[in-house]
Design a protein around this motif. Structure first.
Motif, PDB file in Angstrom:
ATOM      1  N   GLU A   1       0.831  -1.211   0.000  1.00 17.68           N
ATOM      2  CA  GLU A   1       0.000   0.000   0.000  1.00 17.68           C
ATOM      3  C   GLU A   1       0.862   1.256   0.000  1.00 17.68           C
ATOM      4  OE1 GLU A   1      -3.090   0.102  -0.531  1.00 17.68           O
ATOM      5  OE2 GLU A   1      -3.804  -1.892  -0.006  1.00 17.68           O
TER       6      GLU A   1
ATOM      7  N   SER B   1      -3.437  -3.368   4.696  1.00 23.37           N
ATOM      8  CA  SER B   1      -4.806  -3.600   4.236  1.00 23.37           C
ATOM      9  C   SER B   1      -4.896  -5.095   3.932  1.00 23.37           C
ATOM     10  CB  SER B   1      -5.101  -2.805   2.968  1.00 23.37           C
ATOM     11  OG  SER B   1      -4.541  -3.474   1.843  1.00 23.37           O
TER      12      SER B   1
ATOM     13  N   GLN C   1      -5.488  -6.309   1.212  1.00 22.08           N
ATOM     14  CA  GLN C   1      -5.531  -6.303  -0.253  1.00 22.08           C
ATOM     15  C   GLN C   1      -5.277  -7.666  -0.909  1.00 22.08           C
ATOM     16  OE1 GLN C   1      -6.440  -3.784  -2.200  1.00 22.08           O
ATOM     17  NE2 GLN C   1      -6.201  -5.079  -4.003  1.00 22.08           N
TER      18      GLN C   1
ATOM     19  N   LYS D   1      -7.855 -10.401  -0.079  1.00 20.34           N
ATOM     20  CA  LYS D   1      -9.194 -10.302  -0.685  1.00 20.34           C
ATOM     21  C   LYS D   1      -9.132 -10.698  -2.160  1.00 20.34           C
ATOM     22  CE  LYS D   1      -9.387  -5.230  -1.284  1.00 20.34           C
ATOM     23  NZ  LYS D   1     -10.274  -4.057  -1.130  1.00 20.34           N
TER      24      LYS D   1
ATOM     25  N   ARG E   1      -0.679   1.235   9.456  1.00 22.69           N
ATOM     26  CA  ARG E   1       0.337   1.865   8.604  1.00 22.69           C
ATOM     27  C   ARG E   1       1.207   2.765   9.469  1.00 22.69           C
ATOM     28  NH1 ARG E   1      -3.484   3.024   3.190  1.00 22.69           N
ATOM     29  NH2 ARG E   1      -4.348   0.921   3.261  1.00 22.69           N
TER      30      ARG E   1
ATOM     31  N   GLN F   1     -11.334  -0.024   8.137  1.00 24.25           N
ATOM     32  CA  GLN F   1     -11.818   0.186   6.770  1.00 24.25           C
ATOM     33  C   GLN F   1     -12.969  -0.756   6.502  1.00 24.25           C
ATOM     34  OE1 GLN F   1      -8.844  -0.652   3.829  1.00 24.25           O
ATOM     35  NE2 GLN F   1      -8.022   1.405   3.892  1.00 24.25           N
TER      36      GLN F   1
ATOM     37  N   HIS G   1      -2.117   4.118  -7.259  1.00 28.82           N
ATOM     38  CA  HIS G   1      -2.900   3.298  -6.327  1.00 28.82           C
ATOM     39  C   HIS G   1      -1.996   2.176  -5.838  1.00 28.82           C
ATOM     40  CE1 HIS G   1      -6.374   1.977  -4.247  1.00 28.82           C
ATOM     41  NE2 HIS G   1      -6.691   0.993  -5.056  1.00 28.82           N
ATOM     42  N   HIS G   2      -2.099   0.996  -6.405  1.00 30.78           N
ATOM     43  CA  HIS G   2      -1.107  -0.031  -6.120  1.00 30.78           C
ATOM     44  C   HIS G   2      -0.843  -0.825  -7.397  1.00 30.78           C
ATOM     45  CE1 HIS G   2      -4.630  -2.436  -5.777  1.00 30.78           C
ATOM     46  NE2 HIS G   2      -4.980  -1.927  -4.617  1.00 30.78           N
TER      47      HIS G   2
ATOM     48  N   SER H   1     -10.355   4.362  -1.510  1.00 29.23           N
ATOM     49  CA  SER H   1      -9.919   4.132  -2.885  1.00 29.23           C
ATOM     50  C   SER H   1     -10.203   2.700  -3.284  1.00 29.23           C
ATOM     51  CB  SER H   1      -8.413   4.292  -3.028  1.00 29.23           C
ATOM     52  OG  SER H   1      -7.964   5.428  -2.394  1.00 29.23           O
TER      53      SER H   1
ATOM     54  N   ARG I   1      -8.859  -4.692 -10.788  1.00 30.87           N
ATOM     55  CA  ARG I   1      -7.518  -5.273 -10.647  1.00 30.87           C
ATOM     56  C   ARG I   1      -7.058  -5.904 -11.959  1.00 30.87           C
ATOM     57  NH1 ARG I   1      -8.025  -2.648  -5.826  1.00 30.87           N
ATOM     58  NH2 ARG I   1      -9.510  -3.691  -4.488  1.00 30.87           N
TER      59      ARG I   1
ATOM     60  N   PHE J   1     -12.709  -2.138  -3.325  1.00 32.34           N
ATOM     61  CA  PHE J   1     -12.682  -0.803  -2.740  1.00 32.34           C
ATOM     62  C   PHE J   1     -12.470  -0.920  -1.247  1.00 32.34           C
ATOM     63  CE2 PHE J   1     -14.255   3.376  -1.472  1.00 32.34           C
ATOM     64  CZ  PHE J   1     -13.701   4.150  -2.469  1.00 32.34           C
TER      65      PHE J   1
END
Ligand code: ASP
Length: 588
Positions: free
Chosen positions: A177, A199, A201, A204, A223, A237, A443-444, A484, A488, A530
């Protein structure tokens, strides 16, 4: 009248303090709570305001001399209407009192470190050191109720849309991230570390490969970044991901969740959330998280000055904002604004006051032609009494400076102007070029390029790369970035191309995200997702400027917890077990 809490009654209590009313007159009740205040009433009687999480009730107590502030009591008595003329309309229970009281002291209490009256201003460290006392304040009670309502509404909305709640691990390998990881040393593998999730990320995305189809989680993310009013080391989140979807589907799912949250707090469902492209947001508001509760949009003046003789306006981009009524600002204030703009990186700031008949009062007016002056007035539509502020520079600099000035001069307080959600779509794929010339993802690295811009990636030319849009989108609320997300990359060929542009070697990609890339080889559905910050959403809904006010146990600005004293050293034996040695602190 508030509805009574269905679960008020317990072994010790029949009712909550704040829920008693005239309809209870004649009932014998037991209430439990803290002594909010005690007022003597003659030598024998005292009025004791007892407080629990629902509010206060006045109890008429004899021999109350032992009862001190914040003692914990159980009071049993009879509810009766207050004598005419002694009602307190400011209090929800102000029409009644509890009489003939029998008092049981459940716990004594030392004098509280600060009064719990919501009025006394107490410094934050003291509040946090005694957060358990601070939590008794109505403000904190209210904010935590708002928070619980928001969480519940979000969960309900996601479940209603077919999302499955799944928990992902806290001890993981690093997630990309872009912030610093918090790490946890491994006792079983000394010298090795887990990262705490920035996250969920990657997990998921793995859920999508795993056929979960629609995942969500109210996830704790960590973070290691500098703290600010809208940032804590750990935050919550709403994290979501779905398969076989487009960007529109995700925008719809998330809009439902935030609408449900807002409705749960305000009682009104917000209007459909408008969308704006990133480029339009920058051109019109100078920000990728524009606060659209107010106007003062950026106005393009580049054409007006295309052939100007005035050196300061010979720049790739000239833009202005107009502050209605701003002509009253004093010279001192204008000088301070100019200094601020320079601190933000502007070469200068030109101000003009609009006077009668469209005359422009400005130190630079004499350098501008009549056409240029007329052009400024036409483009800004400024009226007499307004202030025009102009910046000329590279386009991105102009955006940034005017965007900051617009907020500085026009932004309403958090409690005014309602809720203005906004979707910002078509973010650039890359934020900038790094010192090594490689692009930095906006973003990533798993974000899909915009379908129309894939060709721009081929050339490798920096301008093309920076112009390449992505399928990434942000949700903003009143000028705060809430969250955000992106469509993907699920195709290995595109992912390889992006990694190579980012300068991530095959070896590094394998080391960092090998498990994800491997998973993708086993059939990855197209997917998108998201995440939005619940602390920020709750803060705005609760009318707070600072997310610490909506977190039960937050850290201070310097990352400390004055209540538990974290972070703390650990003892030598523990360090040994972990294979760690602490170096002496470097001198400043
Ligand atoms: N993982 C991203 C974040 O935390 C959100 C997303 O792309 O879904 O910002």
């Amino acid at each position: 009248m508030t509805d009574k809490h269905p679960a008020a009654a317990t072994a010790l209590r029949t009712d909550y303090c704040g829920e008693l009313g005239l309809e209870d007159a004649g009932r014998t009740v037991s209430v439990c709570g803290w002594v909010h205040s005690r007022r003597e009433h003659g030598s024998e009687l005292a009025f004791v305001d007892l407080r629990d999480r629902t509010g206060l009730v006045q109890c008429v107590v004899s021999n109350a001399h032992d009862l001190r502030s914040e003692y914990v009591l159980r009071i049993t008595g009879t509810v009766r209407a207050r004598l005419e003329g002694t009602e307190n309309p400011k209090l929800a229970t102000g029409a009644i009192e509890v009489g003939d009281c029998e008092v049981e002291i459940l716990a004594a209490a030392e004098p509280p470190p600060f009064p719990i009256d919501g009025r006394t201003s107490v410094d934050e460290t003291t509040r946090l050191r005694h957060r358990y006392v601070d939590l008794r304040n109505e403000r904190m009670q209210h904010n935590l109720r708002v928070r619980a309502r928001v969480n519940s509404a979000i969960r309900g909305a996601m479940e209603a849309q077919g999302f499955l709640e799944i928990e992902t691990p806290m001890l993981i390998a690093s997630t990309p991230e872009g912030a610093r990881d918090f790490v946890v040393p491994s006792r079983l593998s000394p010298g090795e570390f887990y990262a705490l999730p920035q996250s969920p990320q990657l997990f998921k995305q793995l859920c999508m490969v795993g056929g979960i189809d629609r995942y969500f989680q109210i996830a704790r993310c960590l973070r290691d970044e500098d703290l600010r009013a809208d940032r804590q080391f750990e935050f919550m989140q709403l994290d979501a991901e779905a398969s076989f979807v487009s960007q529109d589907d995700i925008l719809h799912f998330i809009s439902e969740a935030v609408a449900a949250a807002a409705e749960a707090v305000t009682g009104a469902r917000p209007a459909e959330i408008p969308r704006i492209t990133w480029l339009e947001a920058m051109e019109r508001y100078g920000s990728d998280k524009p606060d659209i509760r107010f106007g003062m949009e950026l106005v393009e003046l580049t054409e007006v000055f295309a052939g100007t003789e005035f050196n300061a306006f010979k720049a790739p981009c000239v833009k202005a904002i107009c502050l209605p009524g701003g002509a009253e600002l004093t010279r001192n204030k204008l000088d301070a604004l100019t200094d601020t703009a320079k601190r933000w990186g502007a070469k200068g700031l030109v101000w003009m006051k609009v006077e009668a008949n469209g005359a422009l009062a400005s130190p630079v007016a004499k350098f501008l032609s009549a056409d240029e002056q007329a052009g400024i007035l036409a483009a800004t539509a400024a009226d007499e009494g307004d202030l025009i502020l102009i910046v000329a520079d590279e386009r991105r600099t102009v955006w940034r400076i005017l965007g900051l000035l617009r907020n500085e001069l026009g932004r309403p307080p958090v409690t005014e102007g309602g809720l203005s959600f906004l979707w910002v779509v078509d973010f650039p794929l890359f934020e900038a070029l790094g010192d090594d010339g490689k692009p930095i993802p906006a973003h990533h690295p798993f974000t899909m390029p915009h379908a129309d811009d894939v060709a721009l990636l081929e050339s490798g030319n920096p301008d093309d790369l920076l112009a390449c849009r992505s399928q990434a989108y942000d949700l903003t609320l009143n000028g705060w970035e809430l969250g955000s997300g992106s469509v993907r990359i699920h195709r290995p060929d595109i992912q390889r191309q992006i990694f190579s542009l980012l300068g991530i070697s095959d070896e590094e990609a394998e080391r960092k995200f090998g498990f994800l890339l491997t998973a993708f080889r086993f059939g990855a559905p197209p997917h998108a997702g998201f995440a939005f910050g619940i602390d920020r959403l709750v803060a705005i809904l609760a009318g707070e400027e600072n997310i610490r006010e909506v977190i039960a146990f937050p850290k201070t600005q310097s990352g400390a917890d004055p209540l538990t004293n974290a972070p703390t050293p650990i003892d030598a034996a523990h360090l040994d077990e972990l294979g760690l040695r602490v170096l002496p602190k470097a001198k400043d």
